[in-house]
Motif scaffolding. Structure first.
Motif, PDB file in Angstrom:
ATOM      1  N   LYS A  94      36.460  35.581  39.207  1.00 16.93           N
ATOM      2  CA  LYS A  94      36.199  35.907  37.811  1.00 16.93           C
ATOM      3  C   LYS A  94      36.345  37.398  37.534  1.00 16.93           C
ATOM      4  O   LYS A  94      36.645  37.806  36.399  1.00 16.93           O
ATOM      5  CB  LYS A  94      34.784  35.444  37.435  1.00 16.93           C
ATOM      6  N   GLU A  95      36.154  38.236  38.553  1.00 18.20           N
ATOM      7  CA  GLU A  95      36.252  39.672  38.319  1.00 18.20           C
ATOM      8  C   GLU A  95      37.658  40.085  37.889  1.00 18.20           C
ATOM      9  O   GLU A  95      37.825  41.101  37.205  1.00 18.20           O
ATOM     10  CB  GLU A  95      35.820  40.465  39.552  1.00 18.20           C
ATOM     11  N   LYS A 126      40.093  41.639  30.608  1.00 15.98           N
ATOM     12  CA  LYS A 126      39.464  41.752  29.292  1.00 15.98           C
ATOM     13  C   LYS A 126      38.921  43.159  29.073  1.00 15.98           C
ATOM     14  O   LYS A 126      38.959  43.682  27.948  1.00 15.98           O
ATOM     15  CB  LYS A 126      38.353  40.718  29.127  1.00 15.98           C
ATOM     16  N   TYR A 127      38.436  43.786  30.124  1.00 15.53           N
ATOM     17  CA  TYR A 127      37.983  45.180  30.002  1.00 15.53           C
ATOM     18  C   TYR A 127      39.124  46.066  29.512  1.00 15.53           C
ATOM     19  O   TYR A 127      38.950  46.879  28.596  1.00 15.53           O
ATOM     20  CB  TYR A 127      37.469  45.691  31.348  1.00 15.53           C
ATOM     21  N   ASP A 180      37.649  39.404  34.195  1.00 14.86           N
ATOM     22  CA  ASP A 180      36.789  40.391  33.542  1.00 14.86           C
ATOM     23  C   ASP A 180      37.493  41.736  33.406  1.00 14.86           C
ATOM     24  O   ASP A 180      37.352  42.417  32.373  1.00 14.86           O
ATOM     25  CB  ASP A 180      35.496  40.566  34.326  1.00 14.86           C
TER      26      ASP A 180
END
Length: 664
Positions: free
Chosen positions: A251-252, A258-259, A255
């Motif tokens: 998931k990172e 999206k960051y 993430d």
């Protein structure tokens, strides 16, 4: 394919292989243990049919794909060897000595894109020699990766001396010049290629390189102590990270993607790069396509992924507004995007010059990627109207008929003097910035994946090309055989063979041109409606199937051997642009079916500049099998026109898509 890849590879890269073997870089076929089932987390309700399940037989597309497989891949490898693309990885890893070779900070990506295209070729056409070649290239890449996963060869070789002067260097540190260093762009293409290679081969040798690099990115960027608050100058790492997330379930990665998107246009996060990099305001507030067109569509594709996976309504609202602005005000009739050479950028609304049009090949490819995502999210026919127009015109125009010459920009007019193609008046055999040739390599072998898609018990037929597809719906397994001469003829025959009699739905796209729409919106329109009617028959009997949102939708109980036949009448059509497009006032262009036509000086040697269209024009359409690989020409007493995609394959000369209109 019938390429002796290894003989060629031995000739071009014996030194590199010798070095790699000497240092023990061996390929391993690793059993997959920690990688998630792909496409289980993509969030899209509609799924493309994998090219592994499609056998293309098409007389139009198959020769183009085979040309890339048999000629362009080999040609690009030779060019990469000649210009030191492979050497850079070996120099970075200490197995060769010397300075960085090449003049672009993103030269590494040419190698990645070649591997991606070759891997797509393996999916549809397994080839042990090609697979061995790819493994050797992966071994070379591995040599250039630093122990912590970092991989941008020019900075590893000499961080104080970038290959391009426009890359700022202050302290010679990583990440110090993200606006133009392309460190994150390089990573994005690495991830995209590694995922395709993994899907094609089941091997993790390339995927592990990508994962090691992505793990470094996660440790390096984001909020938190010791991390760098920044975004990439050139987007694509976002879609690459999302694809890695889909195959690893880490998931990172999602993430971080999206960051990077969430913090564009955030002056408290970093010094803004401005409209050129779509970094002027937050992405959810953007409603006009601006800046570098390739960067833009790569970013919009990632935003669409976020909208689909995370059900993010703010992202969806933004991509819808951006798409509307692009198609309504900034798209060429060929599907090309990016009007300006300066900044390789979108222009102002309705700024669509012809002679100086930019329309970078990479931008056309990126736009197809974006539109496919939008269709998979919504099922709206308009996205495939854009895809089809782009594919048949402003995209394949970037590759010559012999597969070894290229357009970087794709102009809509040529005077034989203006050197629009990176210093040339015609196609070039390569470029210092070779992103477009290698992007064609990664895209073209995957083109069959656009033809069919599915959801639950519905099969979409989005494009028409002779092919066989094996499809698993929710409750049915079936084979579809498609026979057609499209785009030269509008007749299509589909034979449906379900594994057992049962009910499901077939959605057959009615092309935009067959619905009297040049493109969605009112930027272009036909001068007059089509005379003929679109026809559908099932097992020889005509049916009155209603068009639903641009599709003939047929829900019935299907049996083995059922035949659906379509007929989209193809006529020579005149196209007009909005009055707001100043460049095209008093002009029209010609089309047949999905193809835009152009007049070229080679076929109109007398008074080329006086060629015009007249109200009472009568046209003759003739297939000429020995001309430009076999094309339908359009002619009358005033002109002869050829499909736009085929122009400039016969040397330097004048060309026009838009012609003045005169009275008889």
């Amino acid at each position: 394919m019938n390429l002796n890849y290894m003989r060629y590879f031995d000739r071009c890269m014996l030194l590199a292989i010798t070095m790699i073997c000497a240092f023990g870089c061996k390929n391993k076929e690793i059993v997959i243990e920690t990688v998630a089932d792909v496409a289980t987390m993509d969030g899209y309700p509609i799924e493309a049919i994998n090219i592994r399940n499609i056998k293309l037989k098409d007389e139009f597309w198959l020769p183009i794909i085979e040309k890339v497989q048999k000629k362009t891949i080999e040609y690009a490898i030779a060019k990469c060897q000649e210009e030191g693309r492979f050497d850079n990885f070996l120099i970075a890893g200490g197995e060769m000595t010397g300075e960085v070779k090449g003049v672009m900070p993103f030269d590494d990506t040419d190698v990645y894109k070649i591997i991606e295209g070759a891997s797509n070729s393996l999916i549809s056409a397994p080839n042990p020699e090609l697979e061995k070649l790819i493994d050797s290239l992966v071994s070379i890449i591995k040599v250039g990766q630093e122990p912590d996963g970092y991989l941008t060869t020019w900075r590893t070789i000499n961080p104080a001396k970038p290959p391009a002067k426009w890359v700022e260097v202050k302290e010679g540190k990583r990440w110090e010049s993200l606006f133009m260093s392309h460190e994150l762009y390089n990573a994005g293409h690495l991830y995209e290629a590694a995922v395709v290679h993994f899907k094609a081969t089941g091997k993790r040798n390339f995927l592990d390189i990508a994962i090691k690099n992505a793990d470094l990115m996660v440790k390096t960027f984001g909020d938190g102590e010791g991390k760098i608050a920044a975004v990439p100058g050139h987007q694509i790492i976002e879609t690459g990270l999302i694809k890695l997330y889909q195959v690893t379930n880490k998931k990172e990665y999602m993430d971080l993607a999206k960051y990077f998107l969430d913090h564009r246009g955030d002056p408290e996060n970093h010094k803004l790069f401005g409209p050129y990099s779509q970094d002027h305001i937050p992405v959810v507030q953007q409603d006009e396509v601006v800046g570098h067109a390739v960067r833009a569509v790569y970013m919009y594709a990632a935003m669409t992924d976020i909208a689909a996976i995370e059900k993010d309504t703010a992202y969806l609202k933004a991509v819808n507004a951006l798409w509307d602005n692009m198609v309504d005000k900034k798209m060429y009739v060929t599907g090309g995007i990016g009007a300006k050479h300066e900044g390789e950028a979108f222009g102002e609304n309705y700024e669509l010059p012809n002679l100086t049009a930019y329309n970078e090949t990479c931008a056309a490819i990126g736009d197809v990627y974006w539109n496919q995502r939008l269709h998979n999210l919504t099922g709206d026919v308009k996205y495939f109207d854009v895809i089809e127009r782009t594919l048949y015109n402003g995209l394949i125009s970037g590759l010559s008929l012999d597969g070894q010459q290229f357009f970087y920009p794709n102009a809509l007019e040529a005077d034989g003097v203006y050197k629009f193609n990176q210093g040339s008046c015609t196609r070039s055999d390569w470029f210092d910035c070779s992103c477009c040739p290698t992007n064609m390599i990664r895209f073209i072998p995957a083109m069959p994946g656009l033809i069919y898609s599915k959801t639950a018990n519905t099969l979409f037929v989005n494009l028409y090309a002779s092919s066989e597809a094996t499809v698993s719906l929710k409750d049915h397994h079936l084979k579809v055989q498609q026979e057609t001469l499209y785009p030269w003829d509008g007749k299509v025959k589909l034979t449906i063979d379900p594994d057992q009699t049962g009910e499901f739905t077939l959605k057959l796209r009615v092309p935009g041109w067959a619905r009297n729409e040049v493109l969605p919106g009112d930027l272009y329109h036909f001068a007059s409606p089509m005379d003929g009617q679109n026809m559908v028959s099932i097992n020889g009997e005509q049916v009155n199937t209603v068009q639903e949102n641009g599709y003939f939708t047929i829900s019935r109980t299907w049996q083995t051997g059922d035949v659906v036949e379509l007929n989209f009448p193809m006529e020579v059509r005149k196209v007009m642009a909005s009055e707001l497009v100043a460049e095209n006032k008093g002009k029209m262009s010609l089309e047949i079916g999905p193809l835009v036509y152009a007049v070229e000086e080679m076929d109109n040697k007398s008074e080329f500049d006086q060629i015009a269209l007249y109200p009472n024009d009568q046209f003759k359409v003739e297939m000429q099998p020995d001309l430009l690989g076999g094309v339908n020409t359009v002619s009358n007493e005033h002109l002869t026109a050829i499909p736009y995609y085929a122009w400039s394959n016969r040397g330097v000369g004048k060309m026009k898509v838009w012609l003045p209109v005169k009275e008889n």
